[in-house]
Design an enzyme around this catalytic site. Structure first.
Site, PDB file in Angstrom:
ATOM      1  CE1 TYR A 174      -3.932  -2.233   4.967  1.00 47.00           C
ATOM      2  CE2 TYR A 174      -3.366   0.077   4.832  1.00 47.00           C
ATOM      3  CZ  TYR A 174      -3.527  -1.044   4.092  1.00 47.00           C
ATOM      4  OH  TYR A 174      -3.755  -1.335   2.819  1.00 47.00           O
ATOM      5  CB  SER A 222      -1.013   0.232   1.064  1.00 47.09           C
ATOM      6  OG  SER A 222      -1.630   1.315   1.456  1.00 47.09           O
TER       7      SER A 222
END
Length: 300
Positions: free
Chosen positions: A185, A172
């Site tokens: 995350y 990501s």
């Protein structure tokens, strides 16, 4: 040899590398054929995983699909079979190391040696540190990072024996730049990017140049995992757009795949710009999404 002389000898290599990279910008790279390759995709029951499976199905790859959601897995398999692909499905919990290893053995016996591994499965909890429960933090790392180790340890030996294969890490933009209220995350995706880069270096050190690696780092994607995301100057991406860039990156053996491509500059700037300026930029970018905030209650 004196260190200064060694550094001086590196200068021609630096100049050549820069010129080579510049020339390659104008020369389209030939896409490799993946027909007949055994492609394993984790988290294939929805979103990026499902779309990626369909793209490989169009290219006549043999598919091995993993997901914890049996219903979603069956839907993906049905779509891929309509496209003419041979599909094998396994319900696998990617937060469980033994489940991964056990199903990896089944894949080797029932299907064969995986030659393209797409580590796509992921979880996200949009909350601050105190609102994120301990089991949620553990699961974030188990799925987003540790699963990559277990799948790669299971399937890489066969790739190394043939000096042929490709390992794809779906990370990501949060693996390069931090976002408040995605602490677990972001941390896990930084680790995923580190996994990709270290694995790439390790294959080079072992002279296994036939094993390719790619890492996907997209901005917010409209998959429903994060609710109501928005960021000034950057659109929320549609899954189809991301998968199009991912497939192009895999087929041209691109090591880092940023979506949009401008994110690659952000990763560089974060290492060069002063902290005060970076904080000002974050305020201007105004990243927003629905998140649970427990820190305020904790402070009271």
């Amino acid at each position: 040899m004196h260190m200064s002389l060694q550094l001086l000898l590196l200068l021609p290599i630096l100049i050549f590398s820069i010129l080579e990279s510049f020339v390659k910008l104008f020369i389209p790279k030939k896409r490799k054929a993946v027909s007949g390759e055994i492609v394993l995709i984790t988290g294939a029951g929805h979103g990026i995983g499902r779309l990626t499976a369909c793209e490989f199905a169009k290219l006549k790859s043999k598919l091995v699909l993993w997901d914890i959601n049996k219903h979603g897995l069956e839907e993906t398999a049905a779509e891929c079979k309509k496209l003419g692909a041979r599909v094998h499905t396994y319900v696998v919990d990617c937060s469980n190391r033994e489940d991964i290893y056990n199903h990896a053995k089944k894949v080797k016996t029932e299907v064969g040696d995986v030659s393209i591994l797409v580590n796509n499965a992921g979880v996200v909890y949009s909350a601050d540190l105190f609102a994120t429960q301990d089991p949620q933090i553990e699961k974030t790392f188990e799925v987003n990072v540790l699963a990559h180790f277990w799948t790669t340890k299971a399937f890489l030996p066969a790739m190394m024996k043939k000096n042929h294969g490709h390992i794809v890490t779906v990370a990501s933009a949060a693996g390069y730049t931090v976002v408040p209220f995605l602490l677990a995350y972001c941390s896990s995706k930084f680790a995923a990017v580190g996994f990709h880069r270290a694995l790439t270096a390790e294959m080079a050190a072992l002279e296994k140049n036939g094993i390719k690696t790619s890492c996907l780092c997209p901005n917010f994607i409209n998959t429903g995992f994060i609710k109501n995301p928005s960021i000034r100057f950057l659109p929320t991406l549609e899954p189809e757009e991301v998968v199009d860039k991912l497939m192009k990156g895999i087929l041209t053996e691109q090591k880092m795949i940023f979506v949009p491509s401008s994110l690659s500059f952000v990763s560089v700037l974060e290492r060069l710009l002063p902290e005060r300026f970076q904080n000002a930029m974050r305020r201007i970018m105004n990243v927003k999404f629905d998140a649970v905030i427990g820190l305020k209650n904790k402070a009271q």
